[in-house]
Design an enzyme around this catalytic site. Structure first.
Site, PDB file in Angstrom:
ATOM      1  N   PRO A  42      43.680  85.617  74.072  1.00 25.43           N
ATOM      2  CA  PRO A  42      43.361  84.757  72.938  1.00 25.43           C
ATOM      3  C   PRO A  42      43.322  85.596  71.658  1.00 25.43           C
ATOM      4  O   PRO A  42      42.481  86.469  71.518  1.00 25.43           O
ATOM      5  CB  PRO A  42      41.984  84.191  73.279  1.00 25.43           C
ATOM      6  CG  PRO A  42      41.700  84.611  74.681  1.00 25.43           C
ATOM      7  CD  PRO A  42      42.535  85.819  74.938  1.00 25.43           C
ATOM      8  N   GLU A  43      44.269  85.371  70.775  1.00 24.74           N
ATOM      9  CA  GLU A  43      44.268  85.996  69.458  1.00 24.74           C
ATOM     10  C   GLU A  43      43.888  84.914  68.452  1.00 24.74           C
ATOM     11  O   GLU A  43      43.522  83.817  68.845  1.00 24.74           O
ATOM     12  CB  GLU A  43      45.648  86.605  69.165  1.00 24.74           C
ATOM     13  CG  GLU A  43      46.081  87.591  70.252  1.00 24.74           C
ATOM     14  CD  GLU A  43      47.424  88.239  69.991  1.00 24.74           C
ATOM     15  OE1 GLU A  43      47.821  88.344  68.819  1.00 24.74           O
ATOM     16  OE2 GLU A  43      48.084  88.652  70.970  1.00 24.74           O
TER      17      GLU A  43
END
Length: 290
Positions: free
Chosen positions: A15-16
DNA sequence: AAAGCACCCTGGATGC
DNA sequence: TGCATCCAGGGTGCTT
């Protein structure tokens, strides 16, 4: 016969900024206004800065007033004396569910709300929860020292230029440093450098102001596109209500080693840089910032 | 001060 | 078929 890179199928998700923002948006309409009735912690070490008992006592009975994102951190804004800050790290998922699933493997923390559940699922258990004050510094170094978000007006080309000039490491390492710019991870850094035609192993301090302008624009573009596509789903990333994103279909270089470059046709290369898998086109991503 | 790297962790892929 | 080993990576903390 085309040679397919060995790493082709070795995919994980991270998850960015776009993925965390997508989760935030998806959760917002489901959890804001709900009351936290009970908090269950199955893996105490995920609660980082207070005891499990304190964590429960300070959050139970509170109403969720909002959910905020900064870099890759999420914060549940509560009606009480503290907020709950969350980092998903590698494999964390934050999901709203009407009821708890029968299979609770990897569900380490959940909040029973007056309607439904906010569930934390994490296979590698790198993620974490913190109780933080409502105003001021959180006391969590990784959070308090974050640079501007990669998609915020505070992140400018001139700021980027000013910063890279004093950095002797590679431009990729600089962009992954959350103190420089918050929210970029391995996928979006590789994609932004490809768009900007800059080699990931280029030394940061050789980039010109022009190169920084191009790079800044590329970072904005990949983050904006990532958000508009609901994030990148590789293997099993899902947003806050279990939906997949679609940005994986728009990736130019990440995970594309062995495939032809979409810009010039040369074979996309895979190298290790600072311990991170790195994808780039050796032909059209050039050294030196024009 | 900055750079580099081990570490945390698990499951899937690969190797023998 | 099965068991052992390798590998992915965000951020922290330690060493250089």
């Amino acid at each position: 016969m085309e040679v397919i890179g060995k790493k082709q199928n070795r995919r994980v998700y991270m998850p960015e900024l776009p993925e965390v923002e997508t989760i935030r948006t998806a959760l917002e309409s489901y959890i804001v206004g709900k009351n936290i009735e009970r908090v269950t912690v199955g893996l105490p070490r995920l609660v980082k800065n207070v005891s499990v008992l304190t964590f429960q006592q300070k959050t139970q009975g509170c109403t969720i007033l909002g959910i905020r994102r900064r870099g890759k951190y999420l914060t549940l804004l509560l009606s009480g004396s503290v907020h709950v800050m969350i980092h998903l790290r590698m494999t964390g998922r934050l999901l709203y569910m009407d009821r708890l699933p029968a299979m609770t493997d990897h569900i380490h923390i959940y909040f029973r709300l007056n309607k439904g559940f906010l569930v934390y699922h994490d296979v590698r258990t790198f993620g974490g929860f913190w109780l933080v004050p409502i105003t001021g510094m959180t006391g969590i170094d990784g959070y308090d020292s974050l640079g501007p978000d990669g998609n915020s007006p505070k992140f400018t080309a001139t700021y980027l230029y000013w910063l890279v000039q004093k950095r002797k490491s590679t431009i990729k390492a600089v962009l992954l440093d959350q103190k420089v710019v918050a929210g970029l991870g391995n996928i979006y850094v590789d994609e932004a450098l490809f768009l900007a035609k800059i080699r990931p192993d280029e030394k940061a301090n050789v980039l010109s102001l022009h190169a920084c302008k191009v790079l800044h624009e590329a970072i904005n573009q990949v983050l904006t596109q990532g958000i508009s596509h609901g994030g990148t789903t590789i293997r099993d990333y899902v947003n806050g209500i279990g939906k997949e994103g679609s940005h994986q279909h728009f990736l130019q270089v990440y995970g594309k080693e062995g495939s032809p470059c979409p810009r010039c046709g040369h074979t996309i290369q895979y190298i290790k840089l600072g311990g991170r898998g790195t994808h780039f086109c050796p032909l059209c991503q050039r050294r030196k910032g024009r």
